[in-house]
Design a protein around this motif. Sequence first.
Motif, PDB file in Angstrom:
ATOM      1  N   ILE A  80      -4.844  18.847 -13.326  1.00 39.03           N
ATOM      2  CA  ILE A  80      -5.511  17.835 -12.503  1.00 39.03           C
ATOM      3  C   ILE A  80      -4.652  16.569 -12.426  1.00 39.03           C
ATOM      4  CG2 ILE A  80      -7.566  16.411 -12.201  1.00 39.03           C
ATOM      5  CD1 ILE A  80      -7.976  19.422 -11.754  1.00 39.03           C
ATOM      6  N   VAL A  81      -4.442  16.101 -11.207  1.00 37.86           N
ATOM      7  CA  VAL A  81      -3.619  14.916 -10.960  1.00 37.86           C
ATOM      8  C   VAL A  81      -4.467  13.850 -10.269  1.00 37.86           C
ATOM      9  CG1 VAL A  81      -1.544  14.016  -9.843  1.00 37.86           C
ATOM     10  CG2 VAL A  81      -1.583  16.375 -10.686  1.00 37.86           C
ATOM     11  N   TYR A  82      -4.429  12.642 -10.813  1.00 32.54           N
ATOM     12  CA  TYR A  82      -5.046  11.510 -10.125  1.00 32.54           C
ATOM     13  C   TYR A  82      -4.021  10.909  -9.174  1.00 32.54           C
ATOM     14  CZ  TYR A  82      -6.769   6.798  -9.235  1.00 32.54           C
ATOM     15  OH  TYR A  82      -7.172   5.642  -8.622  1.00 32.54           O
ATOM     16  N   VAL A  83      -4.384  10.786  -7.913  1.00 36.60           N
ATOM     17  CA  VAL A  83      -3.479  10.282  -6.873  1.00 36.60           C
ATOM     18  C   VAL A  83      -4.011   8.966  -6.328  1.00 36.60           C
ATOM     19  CG1 VAL A  83      -2.436  10.736  -4.624  1.00 36.60           C
ATOM     20  CG2 VAL A  83      -2.780  12.620  -6.242  1.00 36.60           C
ATOM     21  N   SER A  84      -3.132   7.977  -6.242  1.00 37.01           N
ATOM     22  CA  SER A  84      -3.488   6.698  -5.628  1.00 37.01           C
ATOM     23  C   SER A  84      -2.378   6.318  -4.659  1.00 37.01           C
ATOM     24  CB  SER A  84      -3.659   5.611  -6.690  1.00 37.01           C
ATOM     25  OG  SER A  84      -3.908   4.350  -6.084  1.00 37.01           O
ATOM     26  N   LEU A  85      -2.740   6.122  -3.385  1.00 34.50           N
ATOM     27  CA  LEU A  85      -1.779   5.816  -2.326  1.00 34.50           C
ATOM     28  C   LEU A  85      -2.111   4.429  -1.776  1.00 34.50           C
ATOM     29  CD1 LEU A  85      -2.009   9.315  -0.599  1.00 34.50           C
ATOM     30  CD2 LEU A  85      -0.326   8.581  -2.290  1.00 34.50           C
ATOM     31  N   SER A  86      -1.283   3.464  -2.035  1.00 32.87           N
ATOM     32  CA  SER A  86      -1.669   2.089  -1.732  1.00 32.87           C
ATOM     33  C   SER A  86      -0.497   1.246  -1.243  1.00 32.87           C
ATOM     34  CB  SER A  86      -2.284   1.441  -2.980  1.00 32.87           C
ATOM     35  OG  SER A  86      -1.375   1.486  -4.072  1.00 32.87           O
ATOM     36  N   TYR A  87      -0.799  -0.007  -0.934  1.00 35.77           N
ATOM     37  CA  TYR A  87       0.226  -0.948  -0.509  1.00 35.77           C
ATOM     38  C   TYR A  87       0.040  -2.271  -1.234  1.00 35.77           C
ATOM     39  CZ  TYR A  87      -3.482  -2.625   2.664  1.00 35.77           C
ATOM     40  OH  TYR A  87      -4.651  -3.095   3.198  1.00 35.77           O
ATOM     41  N   LEU A  88       1.151  -2.971  -1.433  1.00 33.32           N
ATOM     42  CA  LEU A  88       1.146  -4.294  -2.044  1.00 33.32           C
ATOM     43  C   LEU A  88       1.869  -5.254  -1.115  1.00 33.32           C
ATOM     44  CD1 LEU A  88       2.159  -3.335  -5.709  1.00 33.32           C
ATOM     45  CD2 LEU A  88      -0.150  -3.632  -4.797  1.00 33.32           C
ATOM     46  N   ILE A  89       1.407  -6.493  -1.097  1.00 34.37           N
ATOM     47  CA  ILE A  89       1.970  -7.490  -0.196  1.00 34.37           C
ATOM     48  C   ILE A  89       2.672  -8.580  -0.996  1.00 34.37           C
ATOM     49  CG2 ILE A  89       1.463  -9.145   1.628  1.00 34.37           C
ATOM     50  CD1 ILE A  89      -1.054  -7.526   2.266  1.00 34.37           C
ATOM     51  N   ARG A  90       3.961  -8.746  -0.722  1.00 33.41           N
ATOM     52  CA  ARG A  90       4.718  -9.820  -1.362  1.00 33.41           C
ATOM     53  C   ARG A  90       4.556 -11.095  -0.545  1.00 33.41           C
ATOM     54  NH1 ARG A  90      11.110  -9.456  -1.287  1.00 33.41           N
ATOM     55  NH2 ARG A  90      10.841  -7.928  -2.980  1.00 33.41           N
ATOM     56  N   ILE A  91       4.025 -12.142  -1.188  1.00 27.69           N
ATOM     57  CA  ILE A  91       3.912 -13.462  -0.565  1.00 27.69           C
ATOM     58  C   ILE A  91       4.637 -14.425  -1.484  1.00 27.69           C
ATOM     59  CG2 ILE A  91       2.362 -15.213   0.348  1.00 27.69           C
ATOM     60  CD1 ILE A  91       0.198 -13.051   0.531  1.00 27.69           C
ATOM     61  N   LYS A  92       5.838 -14.808  -1.091  1.00 26.34           N
ATOM     62  CA  LYS A  92       6.716 -15.613  -1.954  1.00 26.34           C
ATOM     63  C   LYS A  92       7.042 -16.935  -1.281  1.00 26.34           C
ATOM     64  CE  LYS A  92      11.094 -15.277  -4.495  1.00 26.34           C
ATOM     65  NZ  LYS A  92      12.298 -14.441  -4.732  1.00 26.34           N
ATOM     66  N   LEU A  93       6.886 -18.018  -2.034  1.00 29.84           N
ATOM     67  CA  LEU A  93       7.163 -19.339  -1.494  1.00 29.84           C
ATOM     68  C   LEU A  93       8.635 -19.696  -1.699  1.00 29.84           C
ATOM     69  CD1 LEU A  93       4.179 -21.661  -2.462  1.00 29.84           C
ATOM     70  CD2 LEU A  93       4.820 -20.820  -0.215  1.00 29.84           C
ATOM     71  N   PRO A  94       9.346 -19.973  -0.623  1.00 31.97           N
ATOM     72  CA  PRO A  94      10.729 -20.425  -0.786  1.00 31.97           C
ATOM     73  C   PRO A  94      10.751 -21.798  -1.449  1.00 31.97           C
ATOM     74  CG  PRO A  94      10.015 -20.655   1.501  1.00 31.97           C
ATOM     75  CD  PRO A  94       8.919 -19.928   0.782  1.00 31.97           C
ATOM     76  N   GLY A  95      11.764 -22.067  -2.193  1.00 30.68           N
ATOM     77  CA  GLY A  95      11.843 -23.346  -2.888  1.00 30.68           C
ATOM     78  C   GLY A  95      11.363 -23.213  -4.322  1.00 30.68           C
ATOM     79  N   SER A  96      10.069 -23.040  -4.479  1.00 33.92           N
ATOM     80  CA  SER A  96       9.508 -22.886  -5.828  1.00 33.92           C
ATOM     81  C   SER A  96       9.726 -21.471  -6.360  1.00 33.92           C
ATOM     82  CB  SER A  96       8.009 -23.194  -5.831  1.00 33.92           C
ATOM     83  OG  SER A  96       7.284 -22.177  -5.154  1.00 33.92           O
TER      84      SER A  96
END
Length: 275
Positions: A80-96
Amino acid sequence: MRSIKYRFLGYFFAILVSISYLVYRYFILENVSDFHKEILVTTAIGFIMTAIVGIYEIVKNNGKYFWLAIKCWLFVPNKIVYVSLSYLIRIKLPGSERYLLVKGSKINQYQPVGGVYKLVGNKDIYKEWNALKKADTKNPRDLRFFIKAKHLPDVLKWFRSGKDREIGVWREFREELIDNNILSNENFKSIRAEYLYSRENLLSKQTRFNNESYHSLVYNIFNIELNDAQLNELISLEQKKIFTKKYAFVTEDEISKECFNNSKTRIGQHAKHIK
């Protein structure tokens, strides 16, 4: 999947038998007849060449997942395999150089904006792959479920095709940042999301869930391209407060350490994928 599995086994068997015959013909057999010389040797070589071409096609079609497919088909087909198919969003502030994370709704941690994809259309993974949904999943269209390992190659191939599933990231962005009043609807009526790369952890031994043998996690990573108004709003948000009960601006080092706020506050392990 089953037909490909049996084709591969057939090709492998043909190569094994043909090579065994050729060894017998050239190293053991004496007084070789013309039948062996002209018919059987030619046939054995033909089988080997055909099988090699067939195996090459299977390898090409499965790409980097070929050895994973072999393991799933031959060695752990019913695990038995648990499968998770997802996305992540990179929100990065320039400077800091800080990353915007949000407070998890289920786990007491801060994590990247994102979540599991959802099915669209008439795709029925529960019928096609005998999938079982996660116990705490209220929406059966969420792409996190349990399957037998033998179905994993087909699941990954389907997921890579982008068919019958979400392909955008707007839903989770809206729910986690706009609906939670972290960002304004005025400046974030739409976003420009650029796909960066994918991170995968396939057939990792896990026992988090009952009867589970493996985890298979796929994250598609996207970067948000901010316009001037959006960037200014995020800068103002960071200057107002580095972290609250809803969001946090953290450094790359803090993501690596999986904590911030003098190590008092946890960052989700999967946040490392957006660095």
